[in-house]
Design a protein around this motif. Structure first.
Motif, mmCIF file in Angstrom:
data_model
loop_
_atom_site.group_PDB
_atom_site.id
_atom_site.type_symbol
_atom_site.label_atom_id
_atom_site.label_comp_id
_atom_site.label_asym_id
_atom_site.label_seq_id
_atom_site.Cartn_x
_atom_site.Cartn_y
_atom_site.Cartn_z
ATOM 1 N N ARG A 101 1.029 -1.294 0.210
ATOM 2 C CA ARG A 101 -0.093 0.023 0.213
ATOM 3 C C ARG A 101 1.159 0.979 0.239
ATOM 4 O O ARG A 101 1.063 2.339 -0.548
ATOM 5 N N PRO A 102 2.121 1.453 0.655
ATOM 6 C CA PRO A 102 2.759 3.053 0.795
ATOM 7 C C PRO A 102 3.258 3.403 -1.024
ATOM 8 O O PRO A 102 3.048 4.269 -0.666
ATOM 9 N N LYS A 106 2.055 6.598 -2.079
ATOM 10 C CA LYS A 106 3.214 7.664 -2.560
ATOM 11 C C LYS A 106 2.778 8.078 -3.608
ATOM 12 O O LYS A 106 3.069 9.508 -3.667
ATOM 13 N N ILE A 107 2.325 7.635 -4.641
ATOM 14 C CA ILE A 107 1.316 7.857 -5.790
ATOM 15 C C ILE A 107 0.194 9.013 -5.510
ATOM 16 O O ILE A 107 0.418 10.328 -6.029
ATOM 17 N N ALA A 116 -2.993 7.698 -8.911
ATOM 18 C CA ALA A 116 -3.134 6.194 -8.120
ATOM 19 C C ALA A 116 -4.642 4.996 -8.092
ATOM 20 O O ALA A 116 -3.951 3.858 -8.524
ATOM 21 N N ILE A 117 -5.937 5.972 -8.273
ATOM 22 C CA ILE A 117 -6.452 4.522 -8.993
ATOM 23 C C ILE A 117 -5.758 4.027 -10.140
ATOM 24 O O ILE A 117 -6.317 2.667 -10.491
#
Length: 126
Positions: A101-102, A106-107, A116-117
């Motif tokens: 997840r990180p 970050k994105i 990010a999606i």
């Protein structure tokens, strides 16, 4: 007289009109009488408030305000769109293992949630 739910009352009223036991004009008259009675009650309340010097509190909400809670205002189109994107982002990121997840967070922080999606959708193969 039995207590009727709104659906039951509507059905019975429609049947009474169909059976010509009551006319549509009677129904309209009763509806306007109800509006008139509401208006009369509101005027009476206003008169009583003025007579009391305006110190009378309005209903329960004025008697006990909730601490720390603000009334929510209208949601703008921009807020609605942002919430929709956030919901989609959260729905996708929950499908990713916690240790990965990180990277996506970050994105989202650097390039935005939309980017990010896109990355999440491709990572999940959707």
């Amino acid at each position: 007289m039995p207590r009727l739910g709104p659906g039951q009352a509507t059905y019975i009223l429609e049947r009474m009109v169909a059976d010509r036991r009551v006319s549509a004009k009677d129904v309209s008259r009763y509806a306007s009488d109800m509006e008139r009675e509401i208006s009369d009650l509101e005027n009476r309340l206003q008169t009583l408030r003025q007579a009391s010097g305006g110190s009378a509190q309005r209903g329960r909400a004025a008697a006990a305000p909730r601490a720390g809670r603000k009334r929510a205002g209208r949601v703008t189109a921009e807020q609605r769109a942002s919430r929709k994107i956030q919901g989609r982002y959260l729905g996708l990121i929950r499908q990713i293992p916690a240790n990965r997840r990180p990277h996506f967070q970050k994105i989202a922080k650097e390039k935005g949630r939309e980017a990010a999606i896109k990355e999440l959708v491709s990572a999940l193969g959707k």
